[in-house]
Write a protein that holds these residues in place. Structure first.
Motif, short mmCIF file in Angstrom:
data_model
loop_
_atom_site.label_atom_id
_atom_site.label_comp_id
_atom_site.label_asym_id
_atom_site.label_seq_id
_atom_site.Cartn_x
_atom_site.Cartn_y
_atom_site.Cartn_z
N CYS A 40 0.82 -1.19 0.00
CA CYS A 40 0.00 0.00 0.00
C CYS A 40 0.87 1.25 0.00
O CYS A 40 2.10 1.18 0.02
CB CYS A 40 -0.99 0.01 1.17
N GLU A 41 0.20 2.41 -0.04
CA GLU A 41 0.89 3.69 -0.08
C GLU A 41 0.24 4.63 0.94
O GLU A 41 -0.84 4.35 1.46
CB GLU A 41 0.78 4.29 -1.49
N ARG A 42 0.91 5.74 1.23
CA ARG A 42 0.39 6.68 2.22
C ARG A 42 -0.99 7.20 1.82
O ARG A 42 -1.87 7.36 2.65
CB ARG A 42 1.36 7.85 2.40
N HIS A 43 -1.16 7.44 0.50
CA HIS A 43 -2.44 7.97 0.06
C HIS A 43 -3.49 6.88 -0.10
O HIS A 43 -4.66 7.16 -0.32
CB HIS A 43 -2.26 8.71 -1.28
N GLN A 44 -3.09 5.61 0.02
CA GLN A 44 -4.06 4.52 -0.12
C GLN A 44 -3.65 3.41 0.85
O GLN A 44 -3.13 2.39 0.45
CB GLN A 44 -4.08 4.01 -1.56
N PRO A 45 -3.93 3.60 2.18
CA PRO A 45 -3.47 2.62 3.16
C PRO A 45 -4.34 1.36 3.13
O PRO A 45 -5.44 1.35 2.58
CB PRO A 45 -3.61 3.37 4.48
N PHE A 46 -3.80 0.31 3.71
CA PHE A 46 -4.61 -0.90 3.87
C PHE A 46 -5.55 -0.69 5.07
O PHE A 46 -5.37 0.22 5.88
CB PHE A 46 -3.73 -2.13 4.07
N ILE A 47 -6.55 -1.54 5.14
CA ILE A 47 -7.54 -1.49 6.23
C ILE A 47 -7.35 -2.72 7.10
O ILE A 47 -7.34 -3.86 6.60
CB ILE A 47 -8.97 -1.45 5.69
N LEU A 48 -7.18 -2.46 8.38
CA LEU A 48 -6.98 -3.54 9.35
C LEU A 48 -8.16 -3.53 10.33
O LEU A 48 -8.47 -2.50 10.93
CB LEU A 48 -5.67 -3.33 10.12
N THR A 49 -8.81 -4.66 10.43
CA THR A 49 -9.92 -4.77 11.39
C THR A 49 -9.68 -5.93 12.32
O THR A 49 -9.18 -6.99 11.91
CB THR A 49 -11.25 -4.96 10.66
N VAL A 50 -10.03 -5.70 13.59
CA VAL A 50 -9.98 -6.74 14.62
C VAL A 50 -11.28 -6.63 15.40
O VAL A 50 -11.47 -5.68 16.17
CB VAL A 50 -8.77 -6.56 15.55
#
Length: 1006
Positions: free
Chosen positions: A842-852
């Motif tokens: 990913c990139e700063r302008h398009q981060p990944f999404i982390l869910t817990v």
């Protein structure tokens, strides 16, 4: 009347003797042999009718009275002899040297006004043996003259000083070493004695025409077909170096001495008499035509031809030919000295404007051996052909003298005050001709053929030539870029270099003649392979390898096939980017040239012995921009062209007939190639570079230059296969496994670059991402989606290949990652820089999404790793909770997030930890109130700005109120910087402390 004429003749003779000294140069004999004869009486004869002047000496004769004329009878036992002594027969006249004028001037001798200097010869004697069969007879002039035509001539076939005439009744020897013999001094200072079978013919009485008005000059002539020996000269035992004493003549002392030896030395191989085409003697001088030829290889005297024409005692034409060699090539040549009477207009005095016949002398060199063949290896030429058959009239050899006193025998031929340039066509090892002009010296054969010894003439000539400066035109000759094969070739062109100039030298030679050989001291050449591959047009100075020149046949004579080494500054080979594609930058400096491997670097002596060390040749050369080439390739020991193969790099230019484009017919081209192939047996595991089974390093570059003048064509292929690269081996971050890194380019072809991964492993602190590696495709670099080529002068020129792709949702335990993208880029530099790999999740302008569970967050991670270590790491992670409330009339949201951000680039880094709380409340969509609280704690490395080396905090509170179409925002912020570990002096020292410190250095009170 007869007595008066005799008196006049005697008086003239006395005057000539006083003026010119004839008769004073022949030494008087001290004694005679055993068989004694007496000169009984002499008769001086002067006949005015036909100008006969002769003195007749009678030996072993008596006169018996008889009726009429007395009778001539033999007096005692043995033969009777009559000697006819004639007046001087020749003159030595000054000759004037004549040269060819030119831009450099005219070195001809100016003509003096008459009368020119002249010397007169001694008298000549004809000795006759009279047999009893011819006696007795009446003692009259006519009968005596007739008797001489029927009598045998007493001659001397070998070198002998003529005996003086004894007084009447004195003893004289006939048959001994100092006996009287026929001796004719013609030309001047040269005594001729005819062959035994010769006879003298003359009229007994005056010969007049029918009317009696004209009477021919009395003369005696030698019978046709006779030969003669030059049996003596006053110069025979003199100093031959005094060549023109007292002035220049048709023959100098050196010529006379060698004519005597060549024609009459019984101990000299090849000596023989000269042919007498005409010899007439008279009171006015001799008419003479003689021609002698000798083989200088037999006589060792250099003289091979002498031709002389004389009229009434005056020289008309003289030609002297001496054999020698042109130095340095050794072609056989002759120097011809021609003295000829030419009619010139008088310059002064009574002869001004009137024709005057002067003797003019010229010297020319004629070629006798156009082509000289060599077997030695000290020069690149196998034959040297001189295309100049004859020179113009030369300047006086003294102007080009090499050795003192040897002007005619060792000199640089000059014309109009400049060295004469011979047209030389030389053939090299491949039969290719080179044409150039060169000054060449002339060295007489006896000097060049004499055994060499310290201080000998030839040794001194060689030493003086080699001592000339290398820039001297007599040594350094321009070749004009002509191609020369410097050694025997295996393939056309593999020993050929374009040559700008050659510096010649000479050495002594013991086998064969002459005793000198030409050699090449140095040559300024263009190495085509280096020029075509790297564009380097600087000339290289080479000399021939000593092991090569010491050998023979078609072999080079050393294990490395080295035939030449560089002298002075070494020529650099700097590969251009489009010829190697960046897979390797094998820049090196040429130290020598090998027939098998082309230009090579490093210690050329070791290379010639078969030892190849990449570190000696490819200093600071890297593959992939960061791996030392020398560190991953083993040394080659005792390598020969047969055993080394392609394991030693080869940079060569050869002539071939090939098809350079698909579908085109073959054509003649110069193929310049660089090839180096190393397999796993020669590759070394360095920790960073790890070769695998079947690993190969290869680079091939070919440039085809058609001989028909069409544009050249090139093609390049490079690859490294089956290897791994561990980035930052000390920390073991990433190991990249390659199937191949390939590059290909060519004329009319796009650049094709490929990186084929087997895969890579994250090591050490990055091993946590190996789960992601399992879902990343490794074929993205083979024909990648993007391929950017950056060429100079842009920064970091090279090839940048890579791809970006999305990755499905990944579950790792209780974590779920979404919106993941993976990008990879591989940068391969052309020259100087290092290769690097950039991986990004990913990139700063398009981060990944982390869910817990009910919590969420996001982030990104990127790393750029080069051969020397990590170039940049950038990562961010944010996590928190969010709550939303909707009551219809009013709705609101609230979130609390915390996160960290880390970025490292080069030597600098930045770290930030932050807390963000935000809330918003909206009533009926008319009134909205939002509040955001942001607090962060940051640290930047020392070189960063504006807080380098400082810990600093930042806090802000932002309140925004919106009522219908009106909004207002209020932000309150604060920033504080914390002191670091290195406070300034002003922060630690108070004014009182400073005053006390300074007072400690005050003068001590008395």
């Amino acid at each position: 009347m007869n007595q008066l004429w005799a008196f006049v003749t005697q008086a003239i003779g006395n005057v000539l003797t006083a003026l010119f000294g004839f008769g004073s140069r022949l030494p008087q004999p001290a004694r005679y042999g055993q068989q004694t004869q007496r000169r009984e009486f002499s008769v001086e004869v002067v006949r005015p009718d036909d100008l006969l002047v002769v003195t007749l000496d009678f030996y072993n004769f008596k006169l018996t009275p008889a009726a009429g004329a007395p009778r001539l009878e033999r007096k005692g036992a043995g033969h009777g002899f009559i000697i006819a002594r004639l007046p001087p027969q020749s003159f030595g006249e000054r000759a004037f040297f004549e040269a060819t004028p030119g831009p450099g001037g005219d070195t001809s001798e100016p003509l003096d006004a008459p009368a020119v200097p002249v010397r007169i010869s001694d008298s000549s004697e004809l000795v006759f043996r009279v047999t009893d069969a011819l006696l007795p007879l009446d003692f009259t002039l006519e009968t005596i003259l007739d008797l001489l035509t029927r009598s045998e001539t007493v001659v001397q076939p070998t070198i002998q000083l003529p005996a003086a005439t004894p007084p009447i009744n004195g003893q004289s020897r006939f048959g001994g070493q100092r006996a009287k013999f026929t001796a004719v001094e013609a030309p001047y200072r040269l005594i001729l004695s005819p062959s035994l079978e010769s006879r003298w013919q003359h009229a007994a009485g005056p010969v007049s025409d029918a009317a009696g008005k004209r009477t021919e000059l009395w003369h005696t002539r030698l019978s046709a077909g006779a030969t003669a020996g030059a049996v003596w000269s006053p110069d025979y035992e003199g100093d031959p170096s005094l060549t023109n004493e007292p002035f220049r003549m048709s023959l100098n002392s050196s010529y006379r001495q060698r004519i005597v030896r060549s024609s009459a030395d019984k101990n000299l191989a090849g000596a023989r008499h000269v042919n007498v085409e005409q010899l007439m003697l008279s009171s006015q001088g001799a008419w003479l035509k003689v021609h002698g030829e000798w083989d200088a290889a037999l006589t060792g005297l250099d003289l091979i031809e002498w031709r002389h024409v004389m009229t009434a005692g005056r020289d008309q034409y003289a030609r002297v030919v001496e054999e020698g060699y042109l130095f340095w090539p050794g072609n056989l040549a002759v120097i011809v000295t021609i003295t000829e009477r030419k009619v010139e207009m008088g310059r002064a005095g009574q002869t001004e404007g009137k024709p005057v016949a002067y003797l003019r002398q010229i010297k020319k060199i004629f070629l006798r051996e156009p082509t000289k063949t060599y077997t030695h290896r000290h020069m690149p030429y196998r034959t040297v052909t001189i295309k100049t058959p004859v020179t113009p009239n030369l300047d006086d050899p003294a102007l080009g003298e090499i050795l003192p006193g040897e002007a005619d025998h060792a000199f640089w031929p000059r014309v109009a005050n400049e060295d004469f340039l011979f047209h030389v066509v030389a053939t090299d090892w491949e039969g290719r001709e080179s044409e150039f002009l060169a000054p060449l010296a002339f060295v007489i054969r006896s000097t060049a053929d004499a055994p060499l010894a310290p201080g000998s003439k030839m040794t001194r000539i060689i030493e003086k030539y080699n001592a000339l400066p290398e820039s001297d035109p007599r040594r350094s000759r321009p070749i004009g870029g002509q191609k020369v094969a410097y050694a025997p070739s295996q393939m056309p062109g593999d020993t050929t270099l374009e040559t700008f100039s050659i510096i010649f030298g000479a050495s002594g030679a013991t086998g064969g003649l002459p005793h000198f050989l030409p050699l090449m001291s140095k040559a300024s050449v263009d190495v085509p392979a280096a020029r075509i591959i790297s564009g380097n047009t600087a000339p290289s100075t080479i000399a021939l390898d000593q092991k090569y020149v010491a050998d023979g046949g078609d072999v080079i004579g050393n294990m490395g096939d080295v035939f030449a080494y560089l002298v002075g500054t070494r020529t650099p080979v700097e590969f251009t980017t489009d010829k190697t594609g960046g897979t390797v930058a094998p820049d090196f400096s040429i130290s020598g040239i090998s027939r098998a491997f082309g230009p090579v670097g490093g210690d050329i002596g070791k290379f010639a012995d078969g030892d190849f060390n990449p570190a000696d040749i490819f200093k600071a050369v890297k593959i992939l921009g960061g791996i030392d080439l020398a560190s991953i390739i083993s040394d080659a020991i005792n390598a020969t062209p047969a055993t080394a193969g392609d394991k030693i790099p080869q940079l060569k230019s050869v002539r071939k007939t090939v098809s350079i484009r698909p579908g085109e017919p073959p054509k003649d081209v110069i193929e310049t190639s660089y090839r180096w192939v190393v397999d796993e047996s020669f590759l070394i595991n360095t920790g960073m570079f790890v070769p695998k089974a079947g690993s190969v390093f290869l680079i091939e570059a070919f440039v085809y230059a058609p001989l028909d003048g069409t544009p050249p064509v090139f093609k390049v292929d490079g690859r490294i296969t089956n290897f791994s690269v561990v980035l930052l081996p000390s920390a073991e971050l990433v190991e990249i496994n390659f199937d191949a890194v390939t590059f290909s380019a060519g004329t009319d072809k796009k650049v094709d670059f490929g990186v084929i991964f087997k895969g890579f492993d994250f090591l050490g602190s990055l091993s946590f991402v190996n789960k992601l590696r399992e879902v990343i495709p490794m074929d993205g670099f083979d024909d990648p989606p993007f391929l950017n080529i950056v060429l100079p002068p842009e920064p970091r020129p090279g090839v940048n290949a890579g791809f970006t792709l999305g990755i499905p949702t990944v579950g790792i335990g209780i974590f779920t990652l979404q919106n993941i993208s993976f990008s990879a880029g591989f940068y391969l530099p052309f020259l100087g820089d290092e290769a690097n790999l950039r991986l990004a999740f990913c990139e700063r302008h398009q981060p990944f999404i982390l869910t817990v569970s009910l919590f969420g967050g996001g982030g990104f991670f990127g790393i750029d790793i080069g051969m020397g270590g990590v170039r940049m790491i950038e990562a961010a992670l944010e996590f928190g909770a969010a709550v939303a409330l909707n009551l219809g009339v009013a709705k609101g949201t609230a979130s609390i997030m915390g996160g960290v951000y880390y970025q490292k680039s080069g030597d600098g880094f930045a770290f930030s930890a932050y807390f963000r709380a935000a809330g918003a409340l909206s009533v009926l969509g008319i009134i909205t109130v939002s509040v955001e609280l942001y607090i962060s704690l940051n640290f930047e490395s020392r070189k960063s700005q504006p807080h380098g080396g400082k810990l600093w905090g930042q806090a802000s509170l932002t309140v925004k109120i919106k009522i219908a179409f009106f909004s207002v925002s209020v932000k309150i912020g604060i920033e504080r910087e914390f002191a670091g570990s290195d406070p300034k002096l002003i922060d630690t020292v108070t004014p009182s402390d400073w005053t006390e410190y300074c007072a400690a250095f005050a003068d001590y009170p008395a």
